[in-house]
Design a protein around this motif. Sequence first.
Motif, PDB file in Angstrom:
ATOM      1  N   ALA A 192      32.681  38.886  38.067  1.00 35.68           N
ATOM      2  CA  ALA A 192      32.540  40.108  38.870  1.00 35.68           C
ATOM      3  C   ALA A 192      33.797  40.963  38.786  1.00 35.68           C
ATOM      4  CB  ALA A 192      32.249  39.739  40.327  1.00 35.68           C
ATOM      5  N   ARG A 193      34.927  40.332  38.474  1.00 34.04           N
ATOM      6  CA  ARG A 193      36.186  41.079  38.482  1.00 34.04           C
ATOM      7  C   ARG A 193      36.294  42.072  37.326  1.00 34.04           C
ATOM      8  NH1 ARG A 193      40.317  36.370  38.542  1.00 34.04           N
ATOM      9  NH2 ARG A 193      38.623  35.470  39.745  1.00 34.04           N
ATOM     10  N   TYR A 194      35.428  41.938  36.337  1.00 37.32           N
ATOM     11  CA  TYR A 194      35.491  42.885  35.212  1.00 37.32           C
ATOM     12  C   TYR A 194      34.665  44.109  35.580  1.00 37.32           C
ATOM     13  CZ  TYR A 194      37.216  38.546  33.469  1.00 37.32           C
ATOM     14  OH  TYR A 194      37.930  37.383  33.360  1.00 37.32           O
ATOM     15  N   SER A 253      29.857  35.029  39.576  1.00 39.97           N
ATOM     16  CA  SER A 253      30.915  35.385  40.516  1.00 39.97           C
ATOM     17  C   SER A 253      32.255  35.561  39.798  1.00 39.97           C
ATOM     18  CB  SER A 253      31.009  34.288  41.578  1.00 39.97           C
ATOM     19  OG  SER A 253      32.087  34.502  42.446  1.00 39.97           O
ATOM     20  N   ASN A 254      32.563  34.638  38.873  1.00 34.35           N
ATOM     21  CA  ASN A 254      33.837  34.720  38.148  1.00 34.35           C
ATOM     22  C   ASN A 254      33.956  35.991  37.317  1.00 34.35           C
ATOM     23  OD1 ASN A 254      35.097  32.342  38.995  1.00 34.35           O
ATOM     24  ND2 ASN A 254      33.996  31.104  37.495  1.00 34.35           N
ATOM     25  N   ARG A 297      30.079  47.662  32.712  1.00 35.00           N
ATOM     26  CA  ARG A 297      29.555  46.319  32.515  1.00 35.00           C
ATOM     27  C   ARG A 297      28.407  46.298  31.501  1.00 35.00           C
ATOM     28  NH1 ARG A 297      31.292  42.488  36.286  1.00 35.00           N
ATOM     29  NH2 ARG A 297      29.270  41.494  36.602  1.00 35.00           N
ATOM     30  N   PRO A 344      39.861  42.826  44.374  1.00 37.87           N
ATOM     31  CA  PRO A 344      40.184  42.651  42.951  1.00 37.87           C
ATOM     32  C   PRO A 344      39.343  41.606  42.216  1.00 37.87           C
ATOM     33  CG  PRO A 344      41.967  41.847  44.354  1.00 37.87           C
ATOM     34  CD  PRO A 344      41.005  42.563  45.248  1.00 37.87           C
ATOM     35  N   LYS A 345      38.863  40.583  42.888  1.00 37.86           N
ATOM     36  CA  LYS A 345      38.111  39.546  42.187  1.00 37.86           C
ATOM     37  C   LYS A 345      36.611  39.800  42.166  1.00 37.86           C
ATOM     38  CE  LYS A 345      39.759  36.169  44.796  1.00 37.86           C
ATOM     39  NZ  LYS A 345      40.674  36.923  45.661  1.00 37.86           N
ATOM     40  N   GLY A 346      36.165  40.810  42.895  1.00 34.20           N
ATOM     41  CA  GLY A 346      34.719  41.019  43.011  1.00 34.20           C
ATOM     42  C   GLY A 346      34.118  40.081  44.034  1.00 34.20           C
ATOM     43  N   TYR A 347      34.959  39.312  44.698  1.00 36.19           N
ATOM     44  CA  TYR A 347      34.518  38.496  45.826  1.00 36.19           C
ATOM     45  C   TYR A 347      35.704  38.277  46.743  1.00 36.19           C
ATOM     46  CZ  TYR A 347      36.579  34.662  43.084  1.00 36.19           C
ATOM     47  OH  TYR A 347      37.434  33.866  42.361  1.00 36.19           O
ATOM     48  N   PRO A 400      42.534  37.812  35.252  1.00 30.30           N
ATOM     49  CA  PRO A 400      41.774  36.732  34.612  1.00 30.30           C
ATOM     50  C   PRO A 400      42.639  35.467  34.511  1.00 30.30           C
ATOM     51  CG  PRO A 400      41.554  38.763  33.345  1.00 30.30           C
ATOM     52  CD  PRO A 400      42.572  39.035  34.413  1.00 30.30           C
ATOM     53  N   GLY A 401      42.054  34.320  34.887  1.00 29.06           N
ATOM     54  CA  GLY A 401      42.742  33.043  34.739  1.00 29.06           C
ATOM     55  C   GLY A 401      43.574  32.613  35.928  1.00 29.06           C
ATOM     56  N   PHE A 421      30.904  44.211  45.247  1.00 31.13           N
ATOM     57  CA  PHE A 421      31.764  45.065  44.427  1.00 31.13           C
ATOM     58  C   PHE A 421      32.412  46.150  45.277  1.00 31.13           C
ATOM     59  CE2 PHE A 421      28.935  43.355  41.181  1.00 31.13           C
ATOM     60  CZ  PHE A 421      29.819  43.096  40.151  1.00 31.13           C
ATOM     61  N   VAL A 480      40.811  31.627  31.486  1.00 27.36           N
ATOM     62  CA  VAL A 480      39.908  32.608  32.079  1.00 27.36           C
ATOM     63  C   VAL A 480      38.616  31.895  32.477  1.00 27.36           C
ATOM     64  CG1 VAL A 480      38.690  34.782  31.750  1.00 27.36           C
ATOM     65  CG2 VAL A 480      40.948  34.436  30.719  1.00 27.36           C
ATOM     66  N   SER A 481      38.290  31.971  33.761  1.00 27.59           N
ATOM     67  CA  SER A 481      37.194  31.166  34.287  1.00 27.59           C
ATOM     68  C   SER A 481      35.834  31.598  33.762  1.00 27.59           C
ATOM     69  CB  SER A 481      37.176  31.255  35.822  1.00 27.59           C
ATOM     70  OG  SER A 481      38.341  30.698  36.345  1.00 27.59           O
ATOM     71  N   VAL A 498      38.061  48.604  37.068  1.00 26.27           N
ATOM     72  CA  VAL A 498      39.016  49.213  38.003  1.00 26.27           C
ATOM     73  C   VAL A 498      40.459  48.931  37.589  1.00 26.27           C
ATOM     74  CG1 VAL A 498      39.869  49.234  40.385  1.00 26.27           C
ATOM     75  CG2 VAL A 498      37.416  49.220  39.941  1.00 26.27           C
ATOM     76  N   LEU A 499      40.786  47.653  37.399  1.00 29.35           N
ATOM     77  CA  LEU A 499      42.195  47.278  37.299  1.00 29.35           C
ATOM     78  C   LEU A 499      42.675  47.058  35.863  1.00 29.35           C
ATOM     79  CD1 LEU A 499      44.345  46.917  39.395  1.00 29.35           C
ATOM     80  CD2 LEU A 499      43.705  44.523  39.624  1.00 29.35           C
ATOM     81  N   TYR A 500      41.822  46.540  35.002  1.00 23.87           N
ATOM     82  CA  TYR A 500      42.244  46.251  33.620  1.00 23.87           C
ATOM     83  C   TYR A 500      41.011  46.211  32.736  1.00 23.87           C
ATOM     84  CZ  TYR A 500      41.010  41.814  35.780  1.00 23.87           C
ATOM     85  OH  TYR A 500      40.372  40.839  36.483  1.00 23.87           O
ATOM     86  N   ASN A 540      30.463  37.620  47.729  1.00 16.91           N
ATOM     87  CA  ASN A 540      30.434  38.459  46.524  1.00 16.91           C
ATOM     88  C   ASN A 540      29.964  39.883  46.812  1.00 16.91           C
ATOM     89  OD1 ASN A 540      30.877  36.396  44.189  1.00 16.91           O
ATOM     90  ND2 ASN A 540      29.374  35.410  45.504  1.00 16.91           N
ATOM     91  N   TYR A 546      30.763  51.360  37.411  1.00 12.84           N
ATOM     92  CA  TYR A 546      30.542  49.915  37.295  1.00 12.84           C
ATOM     93  C   TYR A 546      29.424  49.635  36.295  1.00 12.84           C
ATOM     94  CZ  TYR A 546      33.014  48.894  41.757  1.00 12.84           C
ATOM     95  OH  TYR A 546      33.929  48.724  42.755  1.00 12.84           O
ATOM     96  N   ARG A 606      32.806  31.981  48.683  1.00 17.76           N
ATOM     97  CA  ARG A 606      33.019  33.306  48.095  1.00 17.76           C
ATOM     98  C   ARG A 606      31.970  34.262  48.641  1.00 17.76           C
ATOM     99  NH1 ARG A 606      33.906  32.374  41.623  1.00 17.76           N
ATOM    100  NH2 ARG A 606      35.773  31.062  41.740  1.00 17.76           N
ATOM    101  N   PHE A 660      28.682  31.177  48.196  1.00 20.59           N
ATOM    102  CA  PHE A 660      28.625  29.796  47.696  1.00 20.59           C
ATOM    103  C   PHE A 660      30.040  29.208  47.766  1.00 20.59           C
ATOM    104  CE2 PHE A 660      30.299  29.574  43.244  1.00 20.59           C
ATOM    105  CZ  PHE A 660      30.604  30.912  43.068  1.00 20.59           C
TER     106      PHE A 660
END
Lengths: 482, 495
Positions: B326-328, B323-324, B351, A89-92, A47-48, A84, B207-208, B331-333, A82, B347, A80, A276
Motif C-alpha cells: 500500500a505504501r507505493y 497491505s505491504n 498504481r 506513509p505505510k498505507g496503514y 521499503p524494507g 490511503f 522489501v516486504s 507520494v513519497l518515493y 489499512n 493513486y 494494521r 489484520f
Amino acid sequence: MEGVYVTIGLEVHCQLLTQAKMFCRCSTDYIGKTPNTLVCPVCMGLPGALPVLNRKALELAIKTALALRCEILPEVVFHRKNYFYPDLPKGYQISQYDFPIGVRGVLEFALEGERRKVRIRRVHVEEDAGKLVHEGLGVERNVSGVDFNRAGIPLVEIVTEPDLHSPEEAKECLIMLRSIVRYLGVSDGNMEEGSLRCDANVSVSLSPDTQGAKVEIKNMNSFRSVFRALSYEVERQAALLREGKFPVQETRHWDEVRQVTVPSRGKEEAEDYRYFPDPDLLPFRIPQDMLEEIKATIPELPLQKKERFMREYELAEPEAHILVQDKDLAEFFEACVREFPAPRTVCNFVLTEVLKNLNAFNMTIRESKVTPGMLAELLRMVERKEIGISLAKGIFEEMFATGMSAREVMAKKGISFLTSERDLEKIVRQVIEENPQSVADYLGGKDKALHFLIGQVMKVTKGQANPEVVKNLLLRELTSGE
Amino acid sequence: MNLRDFRNFTIRDYQDLFAKGELVPRELLTIFLERIREVDSLLHAFLFVNEDRAFARAQKLEEEGRDRSVCPPLWGIPIAIKDNICTLGIPTTCASRILEGYIPPYNATVIERLEAAGAIILGKTNMDEFAMGSSTENSAYGPTRNPFDLERVPGGSSGGSAAALASLEAPLALGSDTGGSVRQPAAFCGIVGLRPTYGRVSRYGLVSFASSLDQIGPMARTVEDTITLFEIISGRDERDSTCAPYPPFSRAEIPQEEEVRKMIIGLPREYFSEGVDSRIVGTIEEVLKGLEKEGLTIREVSLPHTSYALEAYYIVAPSEASSNLARYDGVLYGLREGGEGTLQDMYFRTRTSGFGAEVKRRILLGTYSLSSGYYDAYYLKGMKVRTLVRQDFERAFQECHLLITPVSPVFPFFLGERTKNPYEMYLADVFTIPSAMAGIPALSLNCGYVDNLPVGLQIIAGPFQEGVLFGLALFLEQMLSLPLPLPEIGQQRRS
C-alpha cells in the motif's frame, strides 16, 4: 432544553510523553521543528524498514487504562488499519483492534459539585500520522506538502460509552480526562497544540425511548469549541426534529470561524479498514510484575484529591475543584499549608493572587519562581499583623516578578516595615503625648478623636502599620492611662 | 587467473590465493565483471552492476591490506544481491516499475553484515516483481534466462541470483524465499540455496512481500559456501521484532559424518505423487539408494495437509502483500503519475502503471481476503491451515531427523510456457510452500542432471535445525561429487 434527550460519546486521542516515537528512535519533540527533520526509514515507511515497539509507549498506555479502572487484557496485539492518505506513509496505521490495552473502565468527574460517571469502552495505543501542509511552501498554489515529524508518535485512544447527556457534561468529562492524563504524566494534554484531540458522537431525540441518528463531530480544538460545537449540534438536530425532519448519520466538522458544524466533504460510505494482525510485530504478553510496577506509579487522581482537600482542609467544593485541576497547583497548595497551617487562608490567596499572577504572565505554577515556603512566609507576616493584606498582595506581585522573598522585596522597595508591636507601641505612645487634646476628646466620649489618632500613627509609619493593630494598641494605651 | 580456474572454487580457495598474494580483490572483481559483460546480455541476471563502487571498495580493501590473523571471512569476495534487499546508494527496485530509480538511504542488516565481513557488493539481481512469481518472467525489466538453456526460465523469484551463480557471474549471492523463491531457482540452476528458519536472518531492509513468510536466504555454488554466508548473515537484530534472539549460526552446530550416517531420513509420500516428473523422482531415488548404502535409514512419512498448504499460502501471502504494497502510492518515493485530477486519480494512475499484472492480481486477492465479512472465511482460515501444516511437520520430525523431497515437480520450463495460467505457475511451488508456511528451514541441492538440466533435491529440517540440515547436505554433496555448473552460455540453444 426541555423535552430534548441528548446522548454524547467521546473519542479522545492523547499523544504520549515518550522520548522516542512508538516504533523507531526518532525524537517526539516536534513542535516548531523544521518539517521532516525528525524522521528515519521506519517512520517514513521506506521499503524494507520494520517497526520495533517502544516499551515506554506501552507502559504509558497501560497506566492510562489502569487509572481509568479498565480491565487490562493479558496480551497486546497490534493490528494494521489499512487506508490511503498522503499523511500515512505505510498505507496503514499500526493500531489495535479486537485486543485493546484495556476495556470496561470508568471515569468519574463532577458537574456543579455533583459526582458523575462515564463508562470507558476501550483504551488502546496506536501511532500518529504525519501532517499535511497547505501553506507557506513557497511554491505554486495547489501544491501541498507532508511533514512526517509527527508520524509515529504514540497516541493513546480513549473511547467512552455514550453516557453523557449535555454539552456541559461532555466538557467537564473532557477536562477531567485531561486532568487525569496530566496527573499521570502520560500526556501534556494540550488541545491547542494537538497533543489532545477530541471527536464526539452526538445524537438527539425528542423522546427518552428513541435514539437519534449518530452524528460524529470532528475538528474541535479547545474545550470551548467542544462545548460550543456540541451545543450547536444539539440545537441543530433538535430544530430538525421539531420540524418533523430527521438528522442523517454523518460526520461533521466544527467551523471555528463561523461557529457552525458543516458536513465533511469525504465520502459517506463506510470504510473497510481491513484490519489484520501486524505480522511485523509479535503479540506482547504483559508480565504481571510489569502491571504491578505501573500500578505503583499511579498517583492520587484529581477527584480523590478534591475529596481529600474538602475533608482534610475543610475547603468548599468549588475551591477544591479549581485547586485540583492542576496537579502542580494542588501540590503547591499542600506544601504551603505544611509550612503555614491555615488552609483557608492559603487557599484564598492561591485562588486569587497566585492564579491572577499566573494568568497575567501566562505561566504555570511550575514555572513560577515563588516557592510554597516563600508564600508561607508572606502569609505569616500578614498573620502577625506585620503587614496588611493589601500590602501583602503588592509584595507578592513583586515576588512573582523577581523571585525575591517578601523581606527582600521590602528591603529593596525601602518599605521599613514594622517588625514588632513594640516598635509600634513606641510610636503610639509618642502620638498620645503629642496630641493631648485629642486624647482628652476621646476620653470625653468623642469617638472621632480615636480615628484622628489612628491617622497620626499611620502618618508616622507611612501607612505601613496595620490600622486594626494600631487601633487596639491605642485603646490599650488610652484605657491603661486612666 | 582465468574464470575457468574458479569453477570448483569455494570462498576458502579464493582466500588462500589472497593470502598467498597470488590474487588481489580488484583482479578477482575484474574477472567477474568481465564475465558479466560476456554473458549477461544473454542471461539478464543483473538489473544493476555496481561496477564503480565495487571497484573503489576493492581498491580500498587492498590499500587497507589483508590482516591474516583477523581476516574477515568474505574479504574481497564479490556478492550478488537480490534487488529486493536495500543497499545504501545503490538502486533497489524489486524489479518493479513503481520503484524505478529508487535509491535507499540505508543498508539492510544483511548488507551491513556482509560489508563488515569484507564482501564487495557486485550488483543487484533480477527477480519476479516484488518476489511474486516462480520464473523471473514477472520482472518489469525483462526475464532472466536459465544458463543451462536460454529458452528456459531460471526459476524464481530469485532467478537472477541463481543464474548469476550457475554461470559464475558471481561466487556468492543472496536471495529471498517467501514460498520457495530461493530453493526453486537454486534447483533450476543447479546451485545451492537455503531458506533459513523464519526469524533466523533479519528482514530489516528486505522489501516486504509477505512479512510472516519472507526470509533472506544464502545462495552459493557449494554447501560449504552456503554455510559461510549463513554464518555471516544470521543472528539476532534489534531492528526486526520477528528476528529470533539467538546468536549467529555456527559451524559447530553441524554434526560429524558418523552422526549423519546414523540419521533417519523421512520421505513424505505426498511429495512423490503422480504429478511429479518421473525422471526427477528417479534421480532422487538413486540418491536415496546411495544414502542407504552409506548406512542411513530411509523411512516413509506422511504430511497429510500438504495439498492445503498451497491454497492457504495464496490467501495468507497476498493478504499481507496487499497491505505491504500500500505504501507505493506515488507520494513519497518511486513512480508518481501526477497530472490532472484528484488525489484518488493520482493513486489510481500510479498504481495502475507502476505494478505488473501478477502484483495486481495478488493485491486484489489479498484485499478481498481481508475485507470485512470475508476475513474469517479466508485469512483466518488460511492461518488455521498454516497451524495444521506446521503440526504435520512436528509429527514427522518425531519419526525422522530430516526430510528429503523434490524441490520442484518439474524441470525448468520454457519461457512463456506457464505465464498464461497463473495457477499453473503457482503449482511450481507446491513442494516449497509447506515448509515456508511452517517457518522451518529447507535447502535445495543439485542431485544430478537429466538431459543437461539439473535436478534439485530438498532437505527439510525442524526449526533452528540448520546444523543438522547442513550435515546431510555436506554428506550428500561429497557422496554425489557432481561437477559444479559452468554451462557454455548460448551454445546449447540450437540443440
